[in-house]
Write an enzyme that holds these catalytic residues in place. Structure first.
Site, PDB file in Angstrom:
ATOM      1  CG  ASP A   1      -0.270  -0.046   2.414  1.00  0.00           C
ATOM      2  OD1 ASP A   1       0.534  -1.003   2.825  1.00  0.00           O
ATOM      3  OD2 ASP A   1      -0.702   0.343   3.467  1.00  0.00           O
ATOM      4  CG  HIS A   2       3.299   2.459   2.365  1.00  0.00           C
ATOM      5  ND1 HIS A   2       3.435   3.687   3.009  1.00  0.00           N
ATOM      6  CD2 HIS A   2       2.418   1.449   3.167  1.00  0.00           C
ATOM      7  CE1 HIS A   2       2.508   3.445   4.322  1.00  0.00           C
ATOM      8  NE2 HIS A   2       1.894   2.255   4.035  1.00  0.00           N
TER       9      HIS A   2
ATOM     10  CG  HIS B   1      -1.632   4.196   7.486  1.00  0.00           C
ATOM     11  ND1 HIS B   1      -1.779   3.262   8.090  1.00  0.00           N
ATOM     12  CD2 HIS B   1      -1.070   3.797   6.383  1.00  0.00           C
ATOM     13  CE1 HIS B   1      -1.411   2.035   7.610  1.00  0.00           C
ATOM     14  NE2 HIS B   1      -1.109   2.508   6.543  1.00  0.00           N
TER      15      HIS B   1
ATOM     16  CG  HIS C   1       5.511  -1.031  10.099  1.00  0.00           C
ATOM     17  ND1 HIS C   1       4.056  -1.262  10.649  1.00  0.00           N
ATOM     18  CD2 HIS C   1       5.099  -1.507   8.744  1.00  0.00           C
ATOM     19  CE1 HIS C   1       3.421  -1.672   9.790  1.00  0.00           C
ATOM     20  NE2 HIS C   1       3.667  -1.603   8.582  1.00  0.00           N
TER      21      HIS C   1
END
Length: 312
Positions: free
Chosen positions: A67-68, A269, A140
């Site tokens: 998604d990035h 986000h 993360h």
């Protein structure tokens, strides 16, 4: 200098939010746009803005979750198809080079401009006479980074009125004085250039975080910034989900802003589970910790105004 959010959702696109991408518009500063992350359909989002792909100069990728990054190959190709000829620089964690080169090669995409891909770890990843960009590893699961973008201080302006009052006429001597040199006039008057230049104009500072749990690196990157862009995937009462999925809550983002003494916090986000009035609740949660909070939506824009030299 302006932040323009192209995608503010988390994980997958939704009806209300596309996935991650934010543009830093530096049109007055350098006639260019920098992009931070490039999720799926970022180039489609760009069509609804004034951004010109050929003016995108640098793209900074926080981490390699889809998604990035899934919008990156398409944007690179379209930039070429639309006449972009100036070099483009892509910065990302280890693996970004393989991802981009493989996507372009397999699809037979040939670029008409020079593409430079730089894989980084921590530290200074870009610096020129105007800006310095620093990266730090966040928390993360897989390597995810945050960026600190610092505009270098601008020289103070020449105090022309004061010079004219002394009878100093415009000419090459003004450049000497602006450089802070000591000059002697024809009549013997000595001018100390340092006394005729205003204090430097303080550069602006921004911190943009990739996906992360609450961590010290975020606080360090955000120290004293004008604007902190921080993910807030979950509400305060879902801290257990934030911990399990390596994300942050609204309150955790606000804690970073408070501890870092940031001037403004922008939340992004956002999980698609939060709609309408629930988004207002997210802002109110953060405001219990840090007062100057905004929640970004797709196509939200925020101007970052340069303060006077005495406003730090």
């Amino acid at each position: 200098m302006e932040l323009l959010f192209l995608g503010t959702g988390s994980g997958v696109p939704s009806k209300g939010r596309n996935v991650s991408a934010v543009a830093l518009q530096l049109l007055e500063e350098r006639g260019a746009t920098w992009l931070f992350d490039c999720g799926e359909a970022t180039q489609h989002q760009i069509l609804h803005t004034s951004i010109r792909p050929r003016r995108i100069e640098r793209i900074f990728i926080t981490h390699l979750h889809g998604d990035h990054i899934f919008g990156l190959p398409g944007l690179l190709g379209s930039r070429s198809f639309q006449g972009g000829e100036t070099p483009l620089f892509v910065y990302g964690p280890a693996g970004i080079r393989s991802f981009v080169e493989t996507a372009l090669a397999v699809s037979g995409t040939r670029l008409k401009y020079e593409l430079y891909i730089e894989e980084f770890t921590e530290g200074v990843i870009f610096e020129d006479e105007q800006f310095i960009v620093t990266a730090k590893l966040l928390d993360h699961g897989l390597p995810s980074y945050g960026f600190r973008i610092v505009e270098k201080d601008l020289p103070g302006t020449l105090l022309v009125d004061e010079l004219r009052a002394l009878g100093v006429k415009p000419g090459p001597i003004y450049q000497q004085i602006k450089r802070g040199e000591v000059v002697t006039l024809d009549d013997g008057t000595v001018i100390d250039g340092r006394k005729f230049v205003a204090p430097p104009k303080k550069g602006r500072m921004i911190a943009i975080m990739g996906d992360t749990r609450y961590c010290e690196a975020s606080v360090e990157l955000a120290e004293g910034v004008d604007v902190l862009v921080h993910e807030a995937t979950f509400s305060a009462n879902e801290a257990h989900l934030a911990r399990d999925y390596y994300h942050s809550t609204t309150v955790q983002a606000a804690e970073v802003a408070k501890r870092a003494r940031a001037k403004q916090l922008i939340l992004t986000h956002i999980s698609s589970r939060y709609q309408g009035e629930m988004c207002d609740q997210l802002v109110e949660e953060a405001k219990t910790i840090f007062p100057n909070v905004a929640l970004a939506s797709d196509f939200s824009s925020f101007s970052i105004i340069r303060k006077g030299h005495d406003e730090r």
